[in-house]
Design an enzyme around this catalytic site. Structure first.
Site, PDB file in Angstrom:
ATOM      1  N   GLU A  21      45.853  72.101  59.414  1.00 40.95           N
ATOM      2  CA  GLU A  21      46.033  73.466  59.911  1.00 40.95           C
ATOM      3  C   GLU A  21      45.548  74.503  58.899  1.00 40.95           C
ATOM      4  OE1 GLU A  21      49.760  73.793  62.705  1.00 40.95           O
ATOM      5  OE2 GLU A  21      50.320  72.801  60.812  1.00 40.95           O
ATOM      6  N   TYR A  53      50.400 102.835  68.391  1.00 44.07           N
ATOM      7  CA  TYR A  53      50.225 101.391  68.513  1.00 44.07           C
ATOM      8  C   TYR A  53      48.960 100.893  67.831  1.00 44.07           C
ATOM      9  CZ  TYR A  53      47.781 102.662  72.887  1.00 44.07           C
ATOM     10  OH  TYR A  53      46.965 103.223  73.835  1.00 44.07           O
ATOM     11  N   GLU A  73      57.669  81.588  62.118  1.00 37.19           N
ATOM     12  CA  GLU A  73      58.846  82.417  61.849  1.00 37.19           C
ATOM     13  C   GLU A  73      58.581  83.348  60.665  1.00 37.19           C
ATOM     14  OE1 GLU A  73      60.523  78.490  63.490  1.00 37.19           O
ATOM     15  OE2 GLU A  73      58.827  79.124  62.250  1.00 37.19           O
ATOM     16  N   LYS A  99      51.575  80.177  68.938  1.00 41.70           N
ATOM     17  CA  LYS A  99      50.538  79.342  68.328  1.00 41.70           C
ATOM     18  C   LYS A  99      50.033  78.362  69.380  1.00 41.70           C
ATOM     19  CE  LYS A  99      50.097  76.219  64.391  1.00 41.70           C
ATOM     20  NZ  LYS A  99      50.858  75.718  63.230  1.00 41.70           N
TER      21      LYS A  99
END
Length: 119
Positions: A21, A53, A73, A99
């Site tokens: 990864e 934004y 997280e 993900k």
């Protein structure tokens, strides 16, 4: 009160705990949702009177394109920390990080976490 959302912010990044990864980018999608007083902006039509934004997106992009994180997280936590520092009056918002195709022993389209910030 109103709801401000910025959904579907897409980033290809190398976040994750596994070695592979760290070398191969994966698709991450970030969603932002805030409950905020929009009465002043509704009346004035001025960007200064609302949560920009565009700046939220920039904060998310900086985190997603920045330093490697093992956990989604942790990414969500960093995004919340940076948003609350930039917009201290924003009291109630959440960040969801998704993900694509997480590395599990089977088929899973997404892994997701949602963190909430409430003052």
């Amino acid at each position: 009160m109103g709801i401000l959302e910025l959904e579907g912010m897409e980033f290809y990044a190398c976040h994750g705990c596994l070695e592979r990864e760290k070398d191969f980018p994966n698709l991450f999608v970030v969603d932002f949702r805030a409950e905020t007083d929009m009465s002043q902006a509704a009346e004035s039509d001025r960007l200064e009177d609302t949560v920009d934004y565009g700046k939220i997106y920039d904060i998310v992009a900086d985190v997603m394109n920045g330093e490697h994180a093992g956990l989604i997280e942790h990414l969500a936590g960093k995004i919340i920390k940076n948003i609350s520092a930039r917009f201290p009056g924003l009291e109630n918002f959440s960040v969801r990080v998704s993900k694509r195709r997480p590395p599990v022993n089977g088929v899973a389209a997404w892994s997701r976490v949602t963190l909430h910030h409430k003052d």
